[in-house]
Design a protein around this motif. Structure first.
Motif, PDB file in Angstrom:
ATOM      1  N   ASP A  39       0.824  -1.209   0.000  1.00  0.00           N
ATOM      2  CA  ASP A  39       0.000   0.000   0.000  1.00  0.00           C
ATOM      3  C   ASP A  39       0.858   1.261   0.000  1.00  0.00           C
ATOM      4  O   ASP A  39       0.560   2.234  -0.691  1.00  0.00           O
ATOM      5  CB  ASP A  39      -0.915   0.038   1.228  1.00  0.00           C
ATOM      6  CG  ASP A  39      -1.978  -1.039   1.219  1.00  0.00           C
ATOM      7  OD1 ASP A  39      -2.417  -1.439   0.127  1.00  0.00           O
ATOM      8  OD2 ASP A  39      -2.363  -1.479   2.321  1.00  0.00           O
ATOM      9  N   VAL A  40       1.923   1.235   0.783  1.00  0.00           N
ATOM     10  CA  VAL A  40       2.819   2.396   0.844  1.00  0.00           C
ATOM     11  C   VAL A  40       3.462   2.609  -0.524  1.00  0.00           C
ATOM     12  O   VAL A  40       3.511   3.736  -1.040  1.00  0.00           O
ATOM     13  CB  VAL A  40       3.882   2.218   1.953  1.00  0.00           C
ATOM     14  CG1 VAL A  40       4.895   3.349   1.912  1.00  0.00           C
ATOM     15  CG2 VAL A  40       3.200   2.143   3.318  1.00  0.00           C
ATOM     16  N   GLU A  41       3.920   1.540  -1.120  1.00  0.00           N
ATOM     17  CA  GLU A  41       4.522   1.642  -2.457  1.00  0.00           C
ATOM     18  C   GLU A  41       3.509   2.189  -3.463  1.00  0.00           C
ATOM     19  O   GLU A  41       3.829   3.057  -4.277  1.00  0.00           O
ATOM     20  CB  GLU A  41       5.025   0.273  -2.904  1.00  0.00           C
ATOM     21  CG  GLU A  41       5.668   0.294  -4.274  1.00  0.00           C
ATOM     22  CD  GLU A  41       6.210  -1.073  -4.672  1.00  0.00           C
ATOM     23  OE1 GLU A  41       7.260  -1.103  -5.333  1.00  0.00           O
ATOM     24  OE2 GLU A  41       5.597  -2.099  -4.321  1.00  0.00           O
ATOM     25  N   SER A  42       2.294   1.705  -3.403  1.00  0.00           N
ATOM     26  CA  SER A  42       1.239   2.162  -4.312  1.00  0.00           C
ATOM     27  C   SER A  42       0.959   3.654  -4.134  1.00  0.00           C
ATOM     28  O   SER A  42       0.776   4.379  -5.118  1.00  0.00           O
ATOM     29  CB  SER A  42      -0.032   1.344  -4.068  1.00  0.00           C
ATOM     30  OG  SER A  42      -1.059   1.763  -4.895  1.00  0.00           O
ATOM     31  N   SER A  43       0.930   4.118  -2.901  1.00  0.00           N
ATOM     32  CA  SER A  43       0.673   5.542  -2.657  1.00  0.00           C
ATOM     33  C   SER A  43       1.792   6.404  -3.236  1.00  0.00           C
ATOM     34  O   SER A  43       1.539   7.466  -3.805  1.00  0.00           O
ATOM     35  CB  SER A  43       0.470   5.826  -1.166  1.00  0.00           C
ATOM     36  OG  SER A  43       1.666   5.705  -0.428  1.00  0.00           O
ATOM     37  N   LEU A  44       3.033   5.939  -3.114  1.00  0.00           N
ATOM     38  CA  LEU A  44       4.158   6.698  -3.675  1.00  0.00           C
ATOM     39  C   LEU A  44       4.119   6.700  -5.201  1.00  0.00           C
ATOM     40  O   LEU A  44       4.338   7.738  -5.835  1.00  0.00           O
ATOM     41  CB  LEU A  44       5.488   6.143  -3.164  1.00  0.00           C
ATOM     42  CG  LEU A  44       5.783   6.435  -1.694  1.00  0.00           C
ATOM     43  CD1 LEU A  44       6.980   5.623  -1.218  1.00  0.00           C
ATOM     44  CD2 LEU A  44       6.004   7.925  -1.467  1.00  0.00           C
ATOM     45  N   ASP A  83       2.924  10.024 -10.163  1.00  0.00           N
ATOM     46  CA  ASP A  83       2.157  10.199 -11.392  1.00  0.00           C
ATOM     47  C   ASP A  83       1.389  11.523 -11.421  1.00  0.00           C
ATOM     48  O   ASP A  83       0.882  11.912 -12.469  1.00  0.00           O
ATOM     49  CB  ASP A  83       1.163   9.046 -11.575  1.00  0.00           C
ATOM     50  CG  ASP A  83       1.846   7.747 -11.984  1.00  0.00           C
ATOM     51  OD1 ASP A  83       3.006   7.801 -12.456  1.00  0.00           O
ATOM     52  OD2 ASP A  83       1.218   6.679 -11.806  1.00  0.00           O
ATOM     53  N   ASN A  84       1.317  12.194 -10.289  1.00  0.00           N
ATOM     54  CA  ASN A  84       0.599  13.464 -10.223  1.00  0.00           C
ATOM     55  C   ASN A  84       1.356  14.526 -11.014  1.00  0.00           C
ATOM     56  O   ASN A  84       2.576  14.652 -10.892  1.00  0.00           O
ATOM     57  CB  ASN A  84       0.444  13.892  -8.759  1.00  0.00           C
ATOM     58  CG  ASN A  84      -0.437  15.096  -8.595  1.00  0.00           C
ATOM     59  OD1 ASN A  84      -0.128  16.193  -9.048  1.00  0.00           O
ATOM     60  ND2 ASN A  84      -1.564  14.888  -7.926  1.00  0.00           N
ATOM     61  N   GLN A  85       0.643  15.304 -11.808  1.00  0.00           N
ATOM     62  CA  GLN A  85       1.291  16.308 -12.659  1.00  0.00           C
ATOM     63  C   GLN A  85       2.010  17.389 -11.860  1.00  0.00           C
ATOM     64  O   GLN A  85       2.898  18.061 -12.392  1.00  0.00           O
ATOM     65  CB  GLN A  85       0.277  16.944 -13.608  1.00  0.00           C
ATOM     66  CG  GLN A  85      -0.786  17.771 -12.905  1.00  0.00           C
ATOM     67  CD  GLN A  85      -1.815  18.328 -13.863  1.00  0.00           C
ATOM     68  OE1 GLN A  85      -1.931  17.862 -14.988  1.00  0.00           O
ATOM     69  NE2 GLN A  85      -2.560  19.322 -13.410  1.00  0.00           N
TER      70      GLN A  85
END
Length: 126
Positions: free
Chosen positions: A26-31, A36-38
């Protein structure tokens, strides 16, 4: 773990609000989603609002894995600050274990705080 990411444009940092049971994945996914945020660029700071997150089930091996998953993104996190808001005693202790595992290999600064106000002050300090 559920999470929502928002960029606080007037302050120039991200807030990741978490809830539920967490895992190293989950932590990896959040990072990954953060990167990916512009608005993301190296050196941006991150405040993890973990007031509604559950860490009770994590083992010391899980904490070590979360550290490895965090530092594998060193290139993207260079010169960033990552603040964790952990008001509950057990979660605060686990987060401090993560910080101890992470600090020697990280290209980013870490801080663990009991309140959002403390975390914001640390992030906003020059």
């Amino acid at each position: 773990m559920n999470f929502k990411i928002r960029f606080v444009s007037e302050k120039g940092y991200f807030v990741i609000k978490t809830s539920g049971d967490t895992s190293p994945e989950d932590v990896e996914s959040s990072l990954k989603q953060l990167f990916d945020n512009q608005e993301w660029c190296a050196g941006r700071h991150v405040l993890y609002d973990n007031r509604h997150e559950n860490l009770d089930h994590l083992s010391k091996e899980d904490v070590g894995m979360i550290s490895k998953k965090s530092t594998k993104f060193n290139e993207k996190l260079t010169n960033s600050k990552i603040a964790l808001v952990m008001p509950k005693d057990l979660a605060f202790g686990i987060a401090r274990m993560w910080e101890a595992h992470t600090e020697f290999d990280a290209t980013f600064a870490t801080g663990v705080f009991r309140s959002t106000a403390e975390a914001e002050s640390w992030i906003e300090a020059a």
